[in-house]
Design a protein around this motif. Structure first.
Motif, PDB file in Angstrom:
ATOM      1  N   THR A  50       1.007  -1.057  -0.053  1.00  0.00           N
ATOM      2  CA  THR A  50       0.033   0.029  -0.063  1.00  0.00           C
ATOM      3  C   THR A  50       0.674   1.261  -0.080  1.00  0.00           C
ATOM      4  O   THR A  50       2.020   1.253   0.314  1.00  0.00           O
ATOM      5  N   ILE A  51       0.181   2.132  -0.610  1.00  0.00           N
ATOM      6  CA  ILE A  51       1.052   3.651  -0.535  1.00  0.00           C
ATOM      7  C   ILE A  51      -0.084   4.526  -0.118  1.00  0.00           C
ATOM      8  O   ILE A  51      -1.382   4.634  -0.556  1.00  0.00           O
ATOM      9  N   THR A  52       0.199   5.600   1.010  1.00  0.00           N
ATOM     10  CA  THR A  52      -0.688   6.622   1.247  1.00  0.00           C
ATOM     11  C   THR A  52      -0.803   7.724   0.507  1.00  0.00           C
ATOM     12  O   THR A  52       0.232   7.906  -0.285  1.00  0.00           O
ATOM     13  N   ARG A  53      -1.390   8.740   0.925  1.00  0.00           N
ATOM     14  CA  ARG A  53      -1.507   9.939   0.195  1.00  0.00           C
ATOM     15  C   ARG A  53      -0.166  10.665   0.488  1.00  0.00           C
ATOM     16  O   ARG A  53       0.275  11.389  -0.567  1.00  0.00           O
ATOM     17  N   PHE A  54       0.397  10.564   1.394  1.00  0.00           N
ATOM     18  CA  PHE A  54       1.779  11.178   1.561  1.00  0.00           C
ATOM     19  C   PHE A  54       2.869  10.526   1.334  1.00  0.00           C
ATOM     20  O   PHE A  54       3.933  10.891   1.504  1.00  0.00           O
ATOM     21  N   GLY A  55       2.755   9.092   0.712  1.00  0.00           N
ATOM     22  CA  GLY A  55       3.852   8.411  -0.053  1.00  0.00           C
ATOM     23  C   GLY A  55       4.366   7.182   1.119  1.00  0.00           C
ATOM     24  O   GLY A  55       5.207   6.674   0.620  1.00  0.00           O
ATOM     25  N   ALA A  56       3.821   7.226   2.255  1.00  0.00           N
ATOM     26  CA  ALA A  56       4.377   6.322   3.232  1.00  0.00           C
ATOM     27  C   ALA A  56       3.900   4.615   2.394  1.00  0.00           C
ATOM     28  O   ALA A  56       2.804   4.700   2.227  1.00  0.00           O
ATOM     29  N   THR A  57       4.805   3.800   2.486  1.00  0.00           N
ATOM     30  CA  THR A  57       4.555   2.583   1.824  1.00  0.00           C
ATOM     31  C   THR A  57       4.510   1.366   3.009  1.00  0.00           C
ATOM     32  O   THR A  57       5.123   1.638   3.981  1.00  0.00           O
ATOM     33  N   ASN A  58       3.618   0.261   2.594  1.00  0.00           N
ATOM     34  CA  ASN A  58       4.011  -0.784   3.585  1.00  0.00           C
ATOM     35  C   ASN A  58       3.888  -1.966   2.512  1.00  0.00           C
ATOM     36  O   ASN A  58       3.157  -2.034   1.628  1.00  0.00           O
ATOM     37  N   TYR A  59       4.442  -2.997   3.055  1.00  0.00           N
ATOM     38  CA  TYR A  59       4.484  -4.232   2.272  1.00  0.00           C
ATOM     39  C   TYR A  59       4.584  -5.439   3.159  1.00  0.00           C
ATOM     40  O   TYR A  59       4.737  -5.488   4.291  1.00  0.00           O
ATOM     41  N   ALA A  60       3.670  -6.539   2.418  1.00  0.00           N
ATOM     42  CA  ALA A  60       3.929  -7.780   3.056  1.00  0.00           C
ATOM     43  C   ALA A  60       5.140  -8.369   3.147  1.00  0.00           C
ATOM     44  O   ALA A  60       6.069  -8.217   2.409  1.00  0.00           O
ATOM     45  N   ASP A  61       5.311  -9.226   4.451  1.00  0.00           N
ATOM     46  CA  ASP A  61       6.767  -9.701   4.632  1.00  0.00           C
ATOM     47  C   ASP A  61       7.145 -10.546   3.221  1.00  0.00           C
ATOM     48  O   ASP A  61       8.318 -10.341   2.978  1.00  0.00           O
ATOM     49  N   SER A  62       6.107 -11.364   2.678  1.00  0.00           N
ATOM     50  CA  SER A  62       6.601 -11.903   1.576  1.00  0.00           C
ATOM     51  C   SER A  62       7.207 -11.458   0.293  1.00  0.00           C
ATOM     52  O   SER A  62       7.712 -12.160  -0.478  1.00  0.00           O
ATOM     53  N   VAL A  63       7.096 -10.057   0.278  1.00  0.00           N
ATOM     54  CA  VAL A  63       7.369  -9.309  -0.998  1.00  0.00           C
ATOM     55  C   VAL A  63       8.330  -8.249  -0.746  1.00  0.00           C
ATOM     56  O   VAL A  63       8.992  -7.486  -1.678  1.00  0.00           O
ATOM     57  N   LYS A  64       8.550  -8.161   0.561  1.00  0.00           N
ATOM     58  CA  LYS A  64       9.528  -6.870   0.882  1.00  0.00           C
ATOM     59  C   LYS A  64      10.948  -7.244   0.126  1.00  0.00           C
ATOM     60  O   LYS A  64      11.577  -8.404   0.125  1.00  0.00           O
ATOM     61  N   GLY A  65      11.431  -6.243  -0.342  1.00  0.00           N
ATOM     62  CA  GLY A  65      12.811  -6.305  -1.015  1.00  0.00           C
ATOM     63  C   GLY A  65      12.619  -6.865  -2.513  1.00  0.00           C
ATOM     64  O   GLY A  65      13.587  -6.715  -3.351  1.00  0.00           O
ATOM     65  N   ARG A  66      11.630  -7.309  -2.802  1.00  0.00           N
ATOM     66  CA  ARG A  66      11.209  -7.491  -4.130  1.00  0.00           C
ATOM     67  C   ARG A  66      10.290  -6.762  -4.986  1.00  0.00           C
ATOM     68  O   ARG A  66      10.355  -6.709  -6.217  1.00  0.00           O
ATOM     69  N   PHE A  67       9.298  -6.372  -4.317  1.00  0.00           N
ATOM     70  CA  PHE A  67       8.205  -5.572  -4.786  1.00  0.00           C
ATOM     71  C   PHE A  67       8.512  -4.025  -4.577  1.00  0.00           C
ATOM     72  O   PHE A  67       8.657  -3.740  -3.328  1.00  0.00           O
ATOM     73  N   THR A  68       8.000  -3.073  -5.445  1.00  0.00           N
ATOM     74  CA  THR A  68       7.934  -1.770  -5.158  1.00  0.00           C
ATOM     75  C   THR A  68       6.641  -1.182  -5.556  1.00  0.00           C
ATOM     76  O   THR A  68       6.319  -1.240  -6.866  1.00  0.00           O
ATOM     77  N   ILE A  69       5.956  -0.349  -4.680  1.00  0.00           N
ATOM     78  CA  ILE A  69       4.656   0.402  -5.146  1.00  0.00           C
ATOM     79  C   ILE A  69       5.123   1.855  -5.250  1.00  0.00           C
ATOM     80  O   ILE A  69       5.991   2.121  -4.652  1.00  0.00           O
ATOM     81  N   SER A  70       4.411   2.420  -6.385  1.00  0.00           N
ATOM     82  CA  SER A  70       4.970   3.690  -6.572  1.00  0.00           C
ATOM     83  C   SER A  70       3.601   4.217  -7.160  1.00  0.00           C
ATOM     84  O   SER A  70       2.507   3.714  -7.464  1.00  0.00           O
ATOM     85  N   ARG A  71       3.560   5.604  -7.168  1.00  0.00           N
ATOM     86  CA  ARG A  71       2.293   6.386  -7.543  1.00  0.00           C
ATOM     87  C   ARG A  71       2.736   7.626  -8.409  1.00  0.00           C
ATOM     88  O   ARG A  71       3.782   8.428  -8.346  1.00  0.00           O
ATOM     89  N   ASP A  72       1.949   7.898  -9.491  1.00  0.00           N
ATOM     90  CA  ASP A  72       2.162   8.988 -10.407  1.00  0.00           C
ATOM     91  C   ASP A  72       0.979   9.813 -10.416  1.00  0.00           C
ATOM     92  O   ASP A  72       0.063   9.649 -10.818  1.00  0.00           O
ATOM     93  N   ASN A  73       1.164  10.973  -9.586  1.00  0.00           N
ATOM     94  CA  ASN A  73      -0.033  11.778  -9.730  1.00  0.00           C
ATOM     95  C   ASN A  73      -0.246  12.520 -10.717  1.00  0.00           C
ATOM     96  O   ASN A  73      -1.816  12.867 -11.021  1.00  0.00           O
ATOM     97  N   ALA A  74       0.588  12.648 -11.721  1.00  0.00           N
ATOM     98  CA  ALA A  74       0.294  13.438 -12.716  1.00  0.00           C
ATOM     99  C   ALA A  74      -0.757  12.417 -13.783  1.00  0.00           C
ATOM    100  O   ALA A  74      -1.629  12.762 -14.460  1.00  0.00           O
ATOM    101  N   LYS A  75      -0.227  11.202 -13.725  1.00  0.00           N
ATOM    102  CA  LYS A  75      -1.194  10.205 -14.589  1.00  0.00           C
ATOM    103  C   LYS A  75      -2.095   9.567 -14.028  1.00  0.00           C
ATOM    104  O   LYS A  75      -2.661   8.792 -14.634  1.00  0.00           O
ATOM    105  N   ASN A  76      -2.209   9.841 -12.795  1.00  0.00           N
ATOM    106  CA  ASN A  76      -3.300   9.033 -12.063  1.00  0.00           C
ATOM    107  C   ASN A  76      -3.342   7.634 -11.871  1.00  0.00           C
ATOM    108  O   ASN A  76      -4.149   6.828 -12.324  1.00  0.00           O
ATOM    109  N   THR A  77      -2.038   7.221 -11.796  1.00  0.00           N
ATOM    110  CA  THR A  77      -1.794   5.760 -11.806  1.00  0.00           C
ATOM    111  C   THR A  77      -0.973   5.122 -10.432  1.00  0.00           C
ATOM    112  O   THR A  77      -0.254   5.989  -9.916  1.00  0.00           O
TER     113      THR A  77
END
Length: 115
Positions: A50-77
């Motif tokens: 997950t990623i909050t409006r303020f950019g804070a992220t949280n990951y399941a232990d099983s994916v930490k170090g392998r997955f990265t969540i990001s947000r593009d405010n301009a593209k709404n993605t």
């Protein structure tokens, strides 16, 4: 009406990478939190990242170090970069957006990791 549309799923070999994207019909900053969940056959839906409006992220232990969540405010993605994929990552991946007590879901995209 809020719509979330996922893309980027597919078939990949173990050790490979995929990038999922979620396009929203509203500005991503309107959501308190956006995230990715997954559900494998016969299993409950589980949080991936997950990623909050303020950019804070949280990951399941099983994916930490392998997955990265990001947000593009301009593209709404919201995107999920998945590296070093394992067979156990095989699931349907769902995009989620939450505003207050209301949650919105996409239709899901299949990710299959082969050995």
């Amino acid at each position: 009406q809020v719509q979330l549309v996922e893309s980027g799923g597919g078939l990949v070999q173990a050790g490979g990478s995929l990038r999922l994207s979620c396009a929203t019909s509203r500005s991503v900053i309107e959501f308190d939190t956006m995230g990715w969940y997954r559900q494998a056959p016969g299993k409950q839906r589980e949080l991936v990242a997950t990623i909050t409006r303020f950019g804070a992220t949280n990951y399941a232990d099983s994916v930490k170090g392998r997955f990265t969540i990001s947000r593009d405010n301009a593209k709404n993605t919201v995107s999920l970069q998945m590296n070093s994929l394992k067979r156990e990552d095989t699931s349907i991946y769902y995009c989620n957006g939450r505003r207050g007590v209301t949650g919105y879901w996409g239709q899901g995209t299949q990710v299959t990791v082969s050995s």
